[in-house]
Design a protein around this motif. Structure first.
Motif, PDB file in Angstrom:
ATOM      1  N   MET A   1     -65.944 -25.029 146.231  1.00 43.65           N
ATOM      2  CA  MET A   1     -65.537 -24.385 144.990  1.00 43.65           C
ATOM      3  C   MET A   1     -66.711 -23.540 144.478  1.00 43.65           C
ATOM      4  O   MET A   1     -67.852 -23.966 144.514  1.00 43.65           O
ATOM      5  CB  MET A   1     -65.121 -25.437 143.975  1.00 43.65           C
ATOM      6  N   ALA A   2     -66.390 -22.382 143.967  1.00 36.25           N
ATOM      7  CA  ALA A   2     -67.421 -21.451 143.495  1.00 36.25           C
ATOM      8  C   ALA A   2     -68.069 -21.939 142.203  1.00 36.25           C
ATOM      9  O   ALA A   2     -67.457 -22.672 141.424  1.00 36.25           O
ATOM     10  CB  ALA A   2     -66.801 -20.076 143.270  1.00 36.25           C
ATOM     11  N   ASP A   3     -69.314 -21.518 142.008  1.00 32.17           N
ATOM     12  CA  ASP A   3     -70.051 -21.902 140.797  1.00 32.17           C
ATOM     13  C   ASP A   3     -69.303 -21.505 139.530  1.00 32.17           C
ATOM     14  O   ASP A   3     -69.313 -22.244 138.554  1.00 32.17           O
ATOM     15  CB  ASP A   3     -71.437 -21.244 140.788  1.00 32.17           C
ATOM     16  N   LYS A   4     -68.652 -20.328 139.560  1.00 34.02           N
ATOM     17  CA  LYS A   4     -67.915 -19.858 138.382  1.00 34.02           C
ATOM     18  C   LYS A   4     -66.810 -20.838 137.993  1.00 34.02           C
ATOM     19  O   LYS A   4     -66.615 -21.144 136.829  1.00 34.02           O
ATOM     20  CB  LYS A   4     -67.302 -18.479 138.669  1.00 34.02           C
ATOM     21  N   GLU A   5     -66.097 -21.320 139.009  1.00 28.91           N
ATOM     22  CA  GLU A   5     -65.001 -22.268 138.760  1.00 28.91           C
ATOM     23  C   GLU A   5     -65.556 -23.592 138.230  1.00 28.91           C
ATOM     24  O   GLU A   5     -64.984 -24.173 137.304  1.00 28.91           O
ATOM     25  CB  GLU A   5     -64.205 -22.502 140.035  1.00 28.91           C
ATOM     26  N   ILE A   6     -66.645 -24.061 138.817  1.00 21.65           N
ATOM     27  CA  ILE A   6     -67.257 -25.307 138.368  1.00 21.65           C
ATOM     28  C   ILE A   6     -67.762 -25.156 136.938  1.00 21.65           C
ATOM     29  O   ILE A   6     -67.567 -26.038 136.108  1.00 21.65           O
ATOM     30  CB  ILE A   6     -68.383 -25.744 139.337  1.00 21.65           C
ATOM     31  N   ASN A   7     -68.394 -24.024 136.635  1.00 22.40           N
ATOM     32  CA  ASN A   7     -68.872 -23.787 135.268  1.00 22.40           C
ATOM     33  C   ASN A   7     -67.715 -23.724 134.287  1.00 22.40           C
ATOM     34  O   ASN A   7     -67.819 -24.184 133.160  1.00 22.40           O
ATOM     35  CB  ASN A   7     -69.722 -22.521 135.204  1.00 22.40           C
ATOM     36  N   SER A   8     -66.596 -23.157 134.714  1.00 23.19           N
ATOM     37  CA  SER A   8     -65.408 -23.103 133.858  1.00 23.19           C
ATOM     38  C   SER A   8     -64.896 -24.512 133.575  1.00 23.19           C
ATOM     39  O   SER A   8     -64.550 -24.840 132.429  1.00 23.19           O
ATOM     40  CB  SER A   8     -64.326 -22.267 134.542  1.00 23.19           C
ATOM     41  N   LEU A   9     -64.862 -25.356 134.602  1.00 20.84           N
ATOM     42  CA  LEU A   9     -64.451 -26.750 134.405  1.00 20.84           C
ATOM     43  C   LEU A   9     -65.448 -27.493 133.521  1.00 20.84           C
ATOM     44  O   LEU A   9     -65.056 -28.307 132.683  1.00 20.84           O
ATOM     45  CB  LEU A   9     -64.319 -27.460 135.761  1.00 20.84           C
ATOM     46  N   LEU A  10     -66.726 -27.188 133.689  1.00 22.19           N
ATOM     47  CA  LEU A  10     -67.770 -27.801 132.865  1.00 22.19           C
ATOM     48  C   LEU A  10     -67.562 -27.443 131.395  1.00 22.19           C
ATOM     49  O   LEU A  10     -67.622 -28.306 130.521  1.00 22.19           O
ATOM     50  CB  LEU A  10     -69.156 -27.354 133.341  1.00 22.19           C
ATOM     51  N   ILE A  11     -67.267 -26.188 131.120  1.00 23.83           N
ATOM     52  CA  ILE A  11     -67.021 -25.734 129.750  1.00 23.83           C
ATOM     53  C   ILE A  11     -65.821 -26.469 129.155  1.00 23.83           C
ATOM     54  O   ILE A  11     -65.858 -26.928 128.016  1.00 23.83           O
ATOM     55  CB  ILE A  11     -66.826 -24.201 129.717  1.00 23.83           C
ATOM     56  N   GLN A  12     -64.757 -26.610 129.948  1.00 23.68           N
ATOM     57  CA  GLN A  12     -63.570 -27.322 129.471  1.00 23.68           C
ATOM     58  C   GLN A  12     -63.891 -28.766 129.127  1.00 23.68           C
ATOM     59  O   GLN A  12     -63.457 -29.283 128.097  1.00 23.68           O
ATOM     60  CB  GLN A  12     -62.465 -27.277 130.529  1.00 23.68           C
ATOM     61  N   LYS A  13     -64.659 -29.432 129.984  1.00 24.55           N
ATOM     62  CA  LYS A  13     -65.019 -30.835 129.736  1.00 24.55           C
ATOM     63  C   LYS A  13     -65.904 -30.970 128.507  1.00 24.55           C
ATOM     64  O   LYS A  13     -65.717 -31.874 127.700  1.00 24.55           O
ATOM     65  CB  LYS A  13     -65.733 -31.427 130.954  1.00 24.55           C
ATOM     66  N   LEU A  14     -66.872 -30.088 128.364  1.00 24.07           N
ATOM     67  CA  LEU A  14     -67.761 -30.141 127.201  1.00 24.07           C
ATOM     68  C   LEU A  14     -66.963 -29.934 125.923  1.00 24.07           C
ATOM     69  O   LEU A  14     -67.179 -30.628 124.932  1.00 24.07           O
ATOM     70  CB  LEU A  14     -68.868 -29.098 127.313  1.00 24.07           C
ATOM     71  N   SER A  15     -66.047 -28.989 125.967  1.00 23.53           N
ATOM     72  CA  SER A  15     -65.210 -28.710 124.808  1.00 23.53           C
ATOM     73  C   SER A  15     -64.417 -29.951 124.413  1.00 23.53           C
ATOM     74  O   SER A  15     -64.405 -30.356 123.248  1.00 23.53           O
ATOM     75  CB  SER A  15     -64.262 -27.554 125.126  1.00 23.53           C
ATOM     76  N   LYS A  16     -63.786 -30.570 125.392  1.00 27.66           N
ATOM     77  CA  LYS A  16     -62.937 -31.741 125.125  1.00 27.66           C
ATOM     78  C   LYS A  16     -63.767 -32.946 124.690  1.00 27.66           C
ATOM     79  O   LYS A  16     -63.487 -33.565 123.666  1.00 27.66           O
ATOM     80  CB  LYS A  16     -62.144 -32.074 126.380  1.00 27.66           C
ATOM     81  N   ASP A  17     -64.786 -33.268 125.453  1.00 29.00           N
ATOM     82  CA  ASP A  17     -65.517 -34.516 125.228  1.00 29.00           C
ATOM     83  C   ASP A  17     -66.468 -34.468 124.037  1.00 29.00           C
ATOM     84  O   ASP A  17     -66.790 -35.503 123.465  1.00 29.00           O
ATOM     85  CB  ASP A  17     -66.295 -34.913 126.483  1.00 29.00           C
ATOM     86  N   LEU A  18     -66.915 -33.298 123.660  1.00 28.50           N
ATOM     87  CA  LEU A  18     -67.813 -33.181 122.510  1.00 28.50           C
ATOM     88  C   LEU A  18     -67.114 -32.577 121.297  1.00 28.50           C
ATOM     89  O   LEU A  18     -67.747 -32.262 120.298  1.00 28.50           O
ATOM     90  CB  LEU A  18     -69.046 -32.349 122.874  1.00 28.50           C
ATOM     91  N   SER A  19     -65.809 -32.393 121.408  1.00 31.77           N
ATOM     92  CA  SER A  19     -65.015 -31.820 120.319  1.00 31.77           C
ATOM     93  C   SER A  19     -65.560 -30.475 119.850  1.00 31.77           C
ATOM     94  O   SER A  19     -65.677 -30.207 118.659  1.00 31.77           O
ATOM     95  CB  SER A  19     -64.935 -32.801 119.144  1.00 31.77           C
ATOM     96  N   LEU A  20     -65.892 -29.629 120.821  1.00 28.42           N
ATOM     97  CA  LEU A  20     -66.389 -28.284 120.515  1.00 28.42           C
ATOM     98  C   LEU A  20     -65.254 -27.300 120.742  1.00 28.42           C
ATOM     99  O   LEU A  20     -64.537 -27.405 121.736  1.00 28.42           O
ATOM    100  CB  LEU A  20     -67.560 -27.915 121.438  1.00 28.42           C
ATOM    101  N   PRO A  21     -65.088 -26.344 119.842  1.00 32.35           N
ATOM    102  CA  PRO A  21     -64.042 -25.340 120.081  1.00 32.35           C
ATOM    103  C   PRO A  21     -64.372 -24.553 121.353  1.00 32.35           C
ATOM    104  O   PRO A  21     -65.469 -24.028 121.486  1.00 32.35           O
ATOM    105  CB  PRO A  21     -64.083 -24.446 118.851  1.00 32.35           C
ATOM    106  N   GLU A  22     -63.426 -24.536 122.278  1.00 32.86           N
ATOM    107  CA  GLU A  22     -63.676 -23.890 123.577  1.00 32.86           C
ATOM    108  C   GLU A  22     -64.080 -22.429 123.422  1.00 32.86           C
ATOM    109  O   GLU A  22     -64.904 -21.926 124.166  1.00 32.86           O
ATOM    110  CB  GLU A  22     -62.451 -24.022 124.477  1.00 32.86           C
ATOM    111  N   GLU A  23     -63.514 -21.765 122.407  1.00 33.51           N
ATOM    112  CA  GLU A  23     -63.843 -20.350 122.221  1.00 33.51           C
ATOM    113  C   GLU A  23     -65.296 -20.141 121.774  1.00 33.51           C
ATOM    114  O   GLU A  23     -65.830 -19.044 121.868  1.00 33.51           O
ATOM    115  CB  GLU A  23     -62.877 -19.661 121.249  1.00 33.51           C
TER     116      GLU A  23
END
Length: 106
Positions: A1-23
């Protein structure tokens, strides 16, 4: 999997788990940009609501002993940086495990 895709998944997880607005998270960013953003957010969370921040760390399942060691170290200057590294490390491990599970490797 490309770094971009992994970073995108990382952003989604951080948003969800830390209650940060994804935008508010860096979109399609390099991991270093995500790290810098996370360090600033950790500083905010620690100063505004430390207990909630600790609960978030438990939710992410960051190693409790490592967190304790960082929070009680003599050098207090880079606590947010060390915590950000722990969070990213744990989230990347979770992503890797989920991807392996989806591929049937687990």
């Amino acid at each position: 999997m490309a770094d971009k895709e992994i970073n995108s998944l990382l952003i989604q997880k951080l948003s969800k788990d830390l209650s940060l607005p994804e935008e508010s998270l860096p979109v399609n960013a390099e991991q270093e940009h995500i790290r810098k953003y996370l360090i600033e957010k950790i500083k905010e969370m620690m100063s505004q609501n430390f207990d909630r921040f600790i609960i978030n760390l438990y939710r992410i399942d960051v190693d409790e002993n490592k967190v304790h060691k960082i929070l009680h170290s003599k050098d207090k200057t880079n606590i947010p940086e060390k915590l950000a590294d722990l969070i990213i490390e744990r989230q990347l491990l979770r992503i890797k495990t989920q991807l392996m599970y989806k591929k049937g490797e687990l």
